[in-house]
Design a protein around this motif. Structure first.
Motif, short mmCIF file in Angstrom:
data_model
loop_
_atom_site.label_atom_id
_atom_site.label_comp_id
_atom_site.label_asym_id
_atom_site.label_seq_id
_atom_site.Cartn_x
_atom_site.Cartn_y
_atom_site.Cartn_z
N UNK A 1 68.98 41.03 -7.91
CA UNK A 1 70.26 41.52 -7.41
C UNK A 1 71.36 40.48 -7.53
N UNK A 2 71.02 39.22 -7.31
CA UNK A 2 72.02 38.15 -7.38
C UNK A 2 72.39 37.85 -8.83
N UNK A 3 71.39 37.80 -9.70
CA UNK A 3 71.67 37.44 -11.09
C UNK A 3 72.51 38.49 -11.80
N UNK A 4 72.32 39.77 -11.45
CA UNK A 4 73.10 40.82 -12.10
C UNK A 4 74.60 40.58 -11.93
N UNK A 5 75.02 40.25 -10.73
CA UNK A 5 76.47 40.11 -10.52
C UNK A 5 76.98 38.71 -10.78
N UNK A 6 76.07 37.72 -10.84
CA UNK A 6 76.51 36.35 -11.09
C UNK A 6 77.16 36.20 -12.46
N UNK A 7 76.65 36.93 -13.44
CA UNK A 7 77.25 36.89 -14.78
C UNK A 7 78.71 37.29 -14.73
N UNK A 8 79.02 38.35 -13.97
CA UNK A 8 80.39 38.85 -13.93
C UNK A 8 81.30 37.96 -13.09
N UNK A 9 80.71 37.26 -12.11
CA UNK A 9 81.50 36.27 -11.37
C UNK A 9 81.96 35.18 -12.33
N UNK A 10 81.03 34.73 -13.19
CA UNK A 10 81.38 33.71 -14.18
C UNK A 10 82.42 34.21 -15.17
N UNK A 11 82.28 35.45 -15.63
CA UNK A 11 83.26 36.01 -16.56
C UNK A 11 84.65 36.08 -15.93
N UNK A 12 84.71 36.51 -14.65
CA UNK A 12 86.00 36.61 -13.97
C UNK A 12 86.66 35.24 -13.85
N UNK A 13 85.88 34.22 -13.55
CA UNK A 13 86.44 32.87 -13.43
C UNK A 13 86.89 32.35 -14.79
N UNK A 14 86.16 32.69 -15.84
CA UNK A 14 86.46 32.18 -17.17
C UNK A 14 87.76 32.73 -17.74
N UNK A 15 88.15 33.93 -17.33
CA UNK A 15 89.37 34.52 -17.88
C UNK A 15 90.57 34.34 -16.95
N UNK B 1 68.98 30.75 -11.04
CA UNK B 1 70.15 31.06 -10.23
C UNK B 1 71.29 30.11 -10.55
N UNK B 2 70.98 28.82 -10.66
CA UNK B 2 72.02 27.83 -10.91
C UNK B 2 72.72 28.01 -12.24
N UNK B 3 72.00 28.54 -13.23
CA UNK B 3 72.56 28.64 -14.58
C UNK B 3 73.25 29.97 -14.88
N UNK B 4 73.03 30.99 -14.06
CA UNK B 4 73.53 32.32 -14.42
C UNK B 4 75.04 32.41 -14.37
N UNK B 5 75.66 31.97 -13.29
CA UNK B 5 77.12 32.02 -13.22
C UNK B 5 77.76 31.12 -14.28
N UNK B 6 77.29 29.88 -14.49
CA UNK B 6 77.83 29.09 -15.60
C UNK B 6 77.64 29.76 -16.96
N UNK B 7 76.52 30.50 -17.12
CA UNK B 7 76.32 31.23 -18.37
C UNK B 7 77.42 32.27 -18.54
#
Length: 370
Positions: free
Chosen positions: A221-235, A282-288
């Motif tokens: 559940x956490x990893x699914x949305x962590x990717x999009x948190x990273x995308x939002x921060x990146x743009x 977990x640590x790598x998903x948002x940075x990914x």
């Protein structure tokens, strides 16, 4: 079909700041998740048990708030955006809730089908029954017997195994048994093969598998949305990026501590690498997600129809998954189960519930920015 206007801003994209933010989030996320695991698995690192207690219950509140304050509202905002076709914002604006509900049902079905924790079948051979009768007769005189011929203490041990945590994080069974002095040498010699020992070992194995299942569901559940948190921060650009970065740092810290404390509670083998892999994942998903966003910053637009649908759908599914796991597997088990009423009493229960509420409050507060 409605069209969505680009949400990209004309401000200059600060690539160096975004790369620095990636490493900041990586360090904070991985560090927060690894700390509880390290503290329980590395003997040289000594953190008071009260701190682990705090991580556990504070983290429960964080995960509940993540589902209801961060993910579900974001899913509704994305899937009811006016630029999407009328089906989403006029005909069926409740789609985000339906997706979250579908996730709850899917997880429930999956747990029923694959759950390792099932009621113990009371199938005994004649020899096992004789051994139990022999054990019950060796208990102290005057002890009341249950209907099956076993003493009350043995019956209690069979039906209510209790589990705690050692300093090293290894789970241990705390079960009532008959007093050693009143047990004959022959009974002691065969105690390791007795039905009581078998049931205790089975209960420990089931508890470990149950905790592992909870961790896997939480991480998914956490990893699914962590990717999009990273995308939002990146743009994000300009002042919006700074505010979002600060909020995400707190978000990742709280969420990492919550997940790490649950990973550490599993009865892992001493040399197991799975807990470390889960913490690193977990640590790598948002940075990914940040790396993907930086690489595709001229292609990915979170305000496009595709971006809104993808983010909204995944956030809704993650909200359902986290809501189910945090409420049913964590909050219910910690405060409403039979085991909890025996191990979490008085002031300790009040403190634990206060920590849950405080964790939910802190994560809800961050929801104003991230």
């Amino acid at each position: 079909m409605s069209t969505c206007e680009s949400t990209r801003r004309d401000e200059e994209y600060n690539l160096s700041l975004h790369v620095g933010a990636l490493f900041i989030v990586l360090g904070v996320s991985a560090g927060a998740c690894v700390v509880p695991v390290t503290a329980l698995r590395v003997p040289r690192v000594r953190i008071p048990l009260k701190v682990h207690f705090g991580f556990r219950h504070f983290g429960t509140g964080v995960l509940i708030a993540t589902a209801f304050v961060h993910l579900l509202p974001t899913a509704f905002v994305s899937l009811t955006n006016p630029c999407l076709p009328p089906f989403f914002n006029e005909d069926y604006p409740a789609l985000a809730g339906a997706i979250a509900l579908a996730a709850v049902f899917l997880i429930t079905i999956a747990e029923m089908a694959f759950s390792p924790v099932r009621p113990l079948r009371s199938v005994q051979t004649a020899t096992e029954s004789q051994e139990l009768d022999a054990l019950s007769h060796t208990s102290r005189p005057g002890r009341r017997k249950s209907h099956s011929g076993m003493s009350d203490e043995i019956t209690s041990a069979l039906s209510i195994p209790q589990f705690g945590q050692t300093r090293t994080g290894r789970s241990h069974g705390v079960m009532k048994t008959i007093d050693a002095p009143s047990t004959p040498d022959s009974a002691r010699r065969h105690s390791t093969d007795s039905p009581l020992t078998t049931i205790e070992e089975t209960g420990l194995g089931q508890q470990r598998k149950k905790l592992l299942t909870q961790c896997v569901l939480l991480e998914c559940g956490i990893l699914f949305h962590s990717i999009f948190i990273g995308l939002a921060l990146a743009v994000a650009v300009g002042g919006e990026q700074i505010i979002l970065l600060i909020a995400i740092v707190f978000h990742q810290t709280f969420e990492g501590l919550a997940l790490g404390s649950r990973i550490a509670a599993v009865d892992w083998n001493p040399n197991a690498i799975q807990p470390w892999l889960m913490a690193v994942a977990y640590g790598c998903t948002t940075p990914l997600g940040q790396a993907i966003g930086i690489a595709t910053r001229n292609l990915y637009d979170p305000g496009s129809a595709t971006g809104l649908l993808v983010v909204g759908t995944f956030n809704a599914f993650s909200a359902g998954l986290l809501a189910y796991t945090s409420l049913v597997d964590l909050l219910n088990e910690d405060f409403l189960s039979d085991h909890s009423w025996k191990t979490l009493r008085g002031t300790k229960r009040i403190v634990a519930m206060s920590l849950v509420i405080f964790g939910a409050f802190c994560m809800s507060l961050i929801g104003a920015w991230a």
